[in-house]
Design a protein around this motif. Structure first.
Motif, PDB file in Angstrom:
ATOM      1  N   PHE A 167       0.855  -1.183   0.000  1.00 51.11           N
ATOM      2  CA  PHE A 167       0.000   0.000   0.000  1.00 51.11           C
ATOM      3  C   PHE A 167       0.892   1.235   0.000  1.00 51.11           C
ATOM      4  O   PHE A 167       1.653   1.457   0.943  1.00 51.11           O
ATOM      5  CB  PHE A 167      -0.893   0.014   1.236  1.00 51.11           C
ATOM      6  CG  PHE A 167      -2.001  -1.005   1.212  1.00 51.11           C
ATOM      7  CD1 PHE A 167      -3.277  -0.659   0.796  1.00 51.11           C
ATOM      8  CD2 PHE A 167      -1.753  -2.310   1.599  1.00 51.11           C
ATOM      9  CE1 PHE A 167      -4.293  -1.597   0.779  1.00 51.11           C
ATOM     10  CE2 PHE A 167      -2.772  -3.262   1.587  1.00 51.11           C
ATOM     11  CZ  PHE A 167      -4.047  -2.911   1.168  1.00 51.11           C
ATOM     12  N   GLY A 168       0.795   2.040  -1.062  1.00 54.07           N
ATOM     13  CA  GLY A 168       1.604   3.251  -1.191  1.00 54.07           C
ATOM     14  C   GLY A 168       2.753   3.041  -2.141  1.00 54.07           C
ATOM     15  O   GLY A 168       3.662   2.249  -1.859  1.00 54.07           O
ATOM     16  N   LEU A 169       2.719   3.744  -3.272  1.00 61.00           N
ATOM     17  CA  LEU A 169       3.708   3.524  -4.330  1.00 61.00           C
ATOM     18  C   LEU A 169       4.616   4.728  -4.520  1.00 61.00           C
ATOM     19  O   LEU A 169       4.858   5.183  -5.633  1.00 61.00           O
ATOM     20  CB  LEU A 169       2.999   3.160  -5.634  1.00 61.00           C
ATOM     21  CG  LEU A 169       2.167   1.876  -5.565  1.00 61.00           C
ATOM     22  CD1 LEU A 169       1.444   1.636  -6.880  1.00 61.00           C
ATOM     23  CD2 LEU A 169       3.028   0.683  -5.186  1.00 61.00           C
ATOM     24  N   GLY A 170       5.128   5.244  -3.410  1.00 62.24           N
ATOM     25  CA  GLY A 170       6.264   6.152  -3.487  1.00 62.24           C
ATOM     26  C   GLY A 170       7.517   5.330  -3.704  1.00 62.24           C
ATOM     27  O   GLY A 170       7.468   4.137  -4.035  1.00 62.24           O
ATOM     28  N   ALA A 171       8.667   5.948  -3.499  1.00 61.83           N
ATOM     29  CA  ALA A 171       9.924   5.245  -3.745  1.00 61.83           C
ATOM     30  C   ALA A 171      10.101   4.059  -2.814  1.00 61.83           C
ATOM     31  O   ALA A 171      10.622   3.007  -3.224  1.00 61.83           O
ATOM     32  CB  ALA A 171      11.093   6.218  -3.598  1.00 61.83           C
ATOM     33  N   VAL A 172       9.674   4.189  -1.557  1.00 64.11           N
ATOM     34  CA  VAL A 172       9.795   3.076  -0.614  1.00 64.11           C
ATOM     35  C   VAL A 172       8.864   1.934  -1.010  1.00 64.11           C
ATOM     36  O   VAL A 172       9.264   0.760  -1.044  1.00 64.11           O
ATOM     37  CB  VAL A 172       9.506   3.555   0.818  1.00 64.11           C
ATOM     38  CG1 VAL A 172       9.418   2.374   1.778  1.00 64.11           C
ATOM     39  CG2 VAL A 172      10.596   4.519   1.284  1.00 64.11           C
ATOM     40  N   GLY A 173       7.613   2.264  -1.313  1.00 57.46           N
ATOM     41  CA  GLY A 173       6.671   1.226  -1.706  1.00 57.46           C
ATOM     42  C   GLY A 173       7.076   0.512  -2.986  1.00 57.46           C
ATOM     43  O   GLY A 173       6.972  -0.723  -3.087  1.00 57.46           O
ATOM     44  N   LEU A 174       7.539   1.253  -3.975  1.00 50.61           N
ATOM     45  CA  LEU A 174       7.985   0.627  -5.224  1.00 50.61           C
ATOM     46  C   LEU A 174       9.206  -0.253  -4.980  1.00 50.61           C
ATOM     47  O   LEU A 174       9.353  -1.318  -5.604  1.00 50.61           O
ATOM     48  CB  LEU A 174       8.284   1.701  -6.266  1.00 50.61           C
ATOM     49  CG  LEU A 174       7.050   2.400  -6.851  1.00 50.61           C
ATOM     50  CD1 LEU A 174       7.454   3.633  -7.645  1.00 50.61           C
ATOM     51  CD2 LEU A 174       6.247   1.444  -7.736  1.00 50.61           C
ATOM     52  N   SER A 175      10.083   0.157  -4.071  1.00 49.06           N
ATOM     53  CA  SER A 175      11.225  -0.687  -3.725  1.00 49.06           C
ATOM     54  C   SER A 175      10.766  -1.981  -3.070  1.00 49.06           C
ATOM     55  O   SER A 175      11.349  -3.054  -3.292  1.00 49.06           O
ATOM     56  CB  SER A 175      12.180   0.070  -2.789  1.00 49.06           C
ATOM     57  OG  SER A 175      12.752   1.182  -3.433  1.00 49.06           O
ATOM     58  N   ALA A 176       9.703  -1.898  -2.264  1.00 50.17           N
ATOM     59  CA  ALA A 176       9.149  -3.096  -1.650  1.00 50.17           C
ATOM     60  C   ALA A 176       8.553  -4.031  -2.702  1.00 50.17           C
ATOM     61  O   ALA A 176       8.669  -5.258  -2.594  1.00 50.17           O
ATOM     62  CB  ALA A 176       8.092  -2.710  -0.618  1.00 50.17           C
ATOM     63  N   VAL A 177       7.921  -3.456  -3.723  1.00 54.55           N
ATOM     64  CA  VAL A 177       7.396  -4.277  -4.822  1.00 54.55           C
ATOM     65  C   VAL A 177       8.536  -5.036  -5.500  1.00 54.55           C
ATOM     66  O   VAL A 177       8.449  -6.251  -5.748  1.00 54.55           O
ATOM     67  CB  VAL A 177       6.642  -3.401  -5.845  1.00 54.55           C
ATOM     68  CG1 VAL A 177       6.311  -4.197  -7.103  1.00 54.55           C
ATOM     69  CG2 VAL A 177       5.366  -2.839  -5.221  1.00 54.55           C
ATOM     70  N   MET A 178       9.628  -4.329  -5.807  1.00 50.31           N
ATOM     71  CA  MET A 178      10.784  -4.983  -6.431  1.00 50.31           C
ATOM     72  C   MET A 178      11.320  -6.104  -5.551  1.00 50.31           C
ATOM     73  O   MET A 178      11.653  -7.206  -6.036  1.00 50.31           O
ATOM     74  CB  MET A 178      11.891  -3.955  -6.675  1.00 50.31           C
ATOM     75  CG  MET A 178      11.553  -2.845  -7.643  1.00 50.31           C
ATOM     76  SD  MET A 178      12.949  -1.687  -7.795  1.00 50.31           S
ATOM     77  CE  MET A 178      12.117  -0.239  -8.427  1.00 50.31           C
ATOM     78  N   ALA A 179      11.402  -5.850  -4.251  1.00 44.95           N
ATOM     79  CA  ALA A 179      11.946  -6.848  -3.331  1.00 44.95           C
ATOM     80  C   ALA A 179      11.050  -8.070  -3.240  1.00 44.95           C
ATOM     81  O   ALA A 179      11.536  -9.212  -3.160  1.00 44.95           O
ATOM     82  CB  ALA A 179      12.138  -6.227  -1.951  1.00 44.95           C
ATOM     83  N   ALA A 180       9.730  -7.859  -3.238  1.00 43.32           N
ATOM     84  CA  ALA A 180       8.810  -8.981  -3.140  1.00 43.32           C
ATOM     85  C   ALA A 180       8.966  -9.925  -4.328  1.00 43.32           C
ATOM     86  O   ALA A 180       8.958 -11.153  -4.174  1.00 43.32           O
ATOM     87  CB  ALA A 180       7.370  -8.473  -3.038  1.00 43.32           C
ATOM     88  N   ARG A 181       9.135  -9.367  -5.516  1.00 44.01           N
ATOM     89  CA  ARG A 181       9.362 -10.224  -6.681  1.00 44.01           C
ATOM     90  C   ARG A 181      10.705 -10.926  -6.595  1.00 44.01           C
ATOM     91  O   ARG A 181      10.827 -12.104  -6.939  1.00 44.01           O
ATOM     92  CB  ARG A 181       9.275  -9.402  -7.975  1.00 44.01           C
ATOM     93  CG  ARG A 181       7.884  -8.934  -8.339  1.00 44.01           C
ATOM     94  CD  ARG A 181       6.827 -10.031  -8.269  1.00 44.01           C
ATOM     95  NE  ARG A 181       7.123 -11.197  -9.081  1.00 44.01           N
ATOM     96  CZ  ARG A 181       6.739 -11.364 -10.349  1.00 44.01           C
ATOM     97  NH1 ARG A 181       6.044 -10.401 -10.953  1.00 44.01           N
ATOM     98  NH2 ARG A 181       7.011 -12.460 -10.998  1.00 44.01           N
ATOM     99  N   LEU A 182      11.742 -10.215  -6.126  1.00 40.43           N
ATOM    100  CA  LEU A 182      13.049 -10.847  -5.945  1.00 40.43           C
ATOM    101  C   LEU A 182      12.976 -11.988  -4.940  1.00 40.43           C
ATOM    102  O   LEU A 182      13.677 -13.005  -5.081  1.00 40.43           O
ATOM    103  CB  LEU A 182      14.074  -9.819  -5.469  1.00 40.43           C
ATOM    104  CG  LEU A 182      14.798  -8.999  -6.536  1.00 40.43           C
ATOM    105  CD1 LEU A 182      15.655  -7.927  -5.876  1.00 40.43           C
ATOM    106  CD2 LEU A 182      15.668  -9.895  -7.402  1.00 40.43           C
ATOM    107  N   ALA A 183      12.134 -11.836  -3.923  1.00 42.30           N
ATOM    108  CA  ALA A 183      12.002 -12.860  -2.891  1.00 42.30           C
ATOM    109  C   ALA A 183      11.219 -14.073  -3.375  1.00 42.30           C
ATOM    110  O   ALA A 183      11.146 -15.080  -2.668  1.00 42.30           O
ATOM    111  CB  ALA A 183      11.326 -12.260  -1.655  1.00 42.30           C
ATOM    112  N   GLY A 184      10.614 -13.970  -4.550  1.00 40.43           N
ATOM    113  CA  GLY A 184       9.882 -15.097  -5.115  1.00 40.43           C
ATOM    114  C   GLY A 184       8.404 -15.109  -4.800  1.00 40.43           C
ATOM    115  O   GLY A 184       7.752 -16.154  -4.938  1.00 40.43           O
ATOM    116  N   ALA A 185       7.846 -13.974  -4.388  1.00 35.70           N
ATOM    117  CA  ALA A 185       6.412 -13.924  -4.113  1.00 35.70           C
ATOM    118  C   ALA A 185       5.626 -14.276  -5.371  1.00 35.70           C
ATOM    119  O   ALA A 185       5.958 -13.834  -6.474  1.00 35.70           O
ATOM    120  CB  ALA A 185       6.020 -12.540  -3.613  1.00 35.70           C
TER     121      ALA A 185
END
Length: 378
Positions: free
Chosen positions: A206-224
């Motif tokens: 929830f929230g797509l600023g720079a922190v939120g978008l970084s979390a999106v990238m990390a979730a895909r890297l983690a294999g979500a």
């Protein structure tokens, strides 16, 4: 040296209740200051690029109370130009990312392996001092200027504690490295360190600023298997898809998208808004045994009211994550390696670059959601 100094806060709304125009009120004054030299344990750093974050805006509008006057800015990259006594592992010319929590290494949090929660750093960051001594900056008339989170990066030069830098490879572009000290470190750390997201799990951000978008990238890297990105600003939805989101939508779409992807709720919800209401909503959106990670910074007066039975009754967890529970010396090189391998599209965060003289206009753009990360060059 040149630095952007805040002498008094300016509320987000004007006297008529409308949104404040920082371009008109100009709360940040870019001025010439006498350049201090580093003391023992400190470094002089030539700032190449600094990055504007909502945490900076929250100081300007008074929602995060800091001692004024203060030279703002806490996310930056630069080159070491001078080295104080007792610093043996950093040299002039080193390429460094600046970090806004200069861990002391000796308090209970540091000894427990959680330097982002360093007690001594919290003390000096709150007082506007540096880890190894009182504030060094002065106004032209000799008045003390406080340091922002040990960095004061909206400048062409800064004195920082050795513990406030991570040395990085020379060949990393500054426009990429500038965003690793806060946005990338915080968003990715929330996923990897705080939540411990693993393969096959479902995640909502929830929230797509720079922190939120970084979390999106990390979730895909983690294999979500599912990464659902939520923000009311449709202009950020394409960025979320490019960052790896499997579904995107506005807050009113969250329930439907989560139901389609994960049935009774996601495994992890990342709250990167800074809203108590969104935290409460996240607790409703995670499955039994799921975790909500609070990354955003609500106003200090905000209070959270949720059904207590969600915890013992459904095994849900509410986790705070400051600076992504990061160990910067470990995590920044690791995250940069992901970028070097082509697995972390950090360039998506970089909206544009402007001269430091336009910092007040940058505040307006950030408040209006027109930019993700605007970089500044003094």
């Amino acid at each position: 040296m040149k630095a952007a100094v805040l002498y008094s806060t300016v509320p987000a709304a004007d006297s008529a209740g409308g949104k404040q125009s920082y371009a008109e009120s100009r709360p940040l004054l870019v001025q010439e200051l006498e350049q201090p030299e580093p003391r023992a344990g400190e470094l002089g750093v030539s700032i190449t690029y600094s990055s504007l974050c909502h945490s900076d805006l929250s100081v300007v509008d008074g929602s995060r109370v800091r001692p004024l006057p203060m030279a703002l800015g806490h996310e930056a990259v630069g080159r070491v130009v001078s080295v104080g006594d007792s610093v043996a592992d950093v040299s002039v010319g080193d390429h460094v990312v600046l970090v806004f929590v200069p861990s002391c290494g000796m308090c209970r949090a540091c000894l427990a392996g959680r330097p982002a929660l360093c007690h001594r750093a919290a003390e000096v960051n709150g007082s506007g001092d540096l880890l190894h001594g009182p504030a060094l900056l002065r106004t032209p008339t000799g008045e003390r200027i406080n340091h922002h989170l040990g960095v004061s990066a909206f400048a062409d030069y800064a004195v920082v504690a050795r513990e406030s830098v991570v040395v990085i490879d020379d060949d990393v572009p500054d426009t990429v490295a500038a965003m690793f000290g806060c946005a990338v470190l915080t968003g990715m750390g929330a996923v990897f360190n705080t939540a411990g997201v693993g393969p096959g799990q479902s995640v909502t951000v929830f929230g797509l600023g720079a922190v939120g978008l970084s979390a999106v990238m990390a979730a895909r890297l983690a294999g979500a298997s599912s990464v659902i990105a939520i923000d009311p600003n449709r202009g950020k939805h394409h960025l979320a898809r490019d960052a790896g989101a499997t579904a995107v939508g506005r807050p009113e779409d969250a329930g439907r998208l989560i139901g389609e992807a994960a049935g009774d709720g996601v495994d992890v919800a990342i709250e990167a808004v800074g809203s108590a209401g969104v935290i409460a909503s996240c607790l409703e959106q995670v499955t039994r045994g799921g975790a909500v990670v609070s990354v955003g910074l609500p106003r200090p007066s905000a209070e959270l009211s949720v059904p207590a039975l969600q915890f013992a009754g459904a095994g849900k967890r509410l986790l705070g994550s400051y600076m992504g529970d990061a160990v910067p010396a470990r995590d920044i090189p690791k995250y940069l390696a992901y970028w070097q391998e082509g697995r972390l599209p950090v360039e998506l965060l970089h909206t544009d670059t402007r001269p430091l003289a336009g910092i007040n206009e940058g505040l307006d753009a950030l408040a209006a959601g027109q930019v993700v990360r605007r970089l500044f060059q003094a």
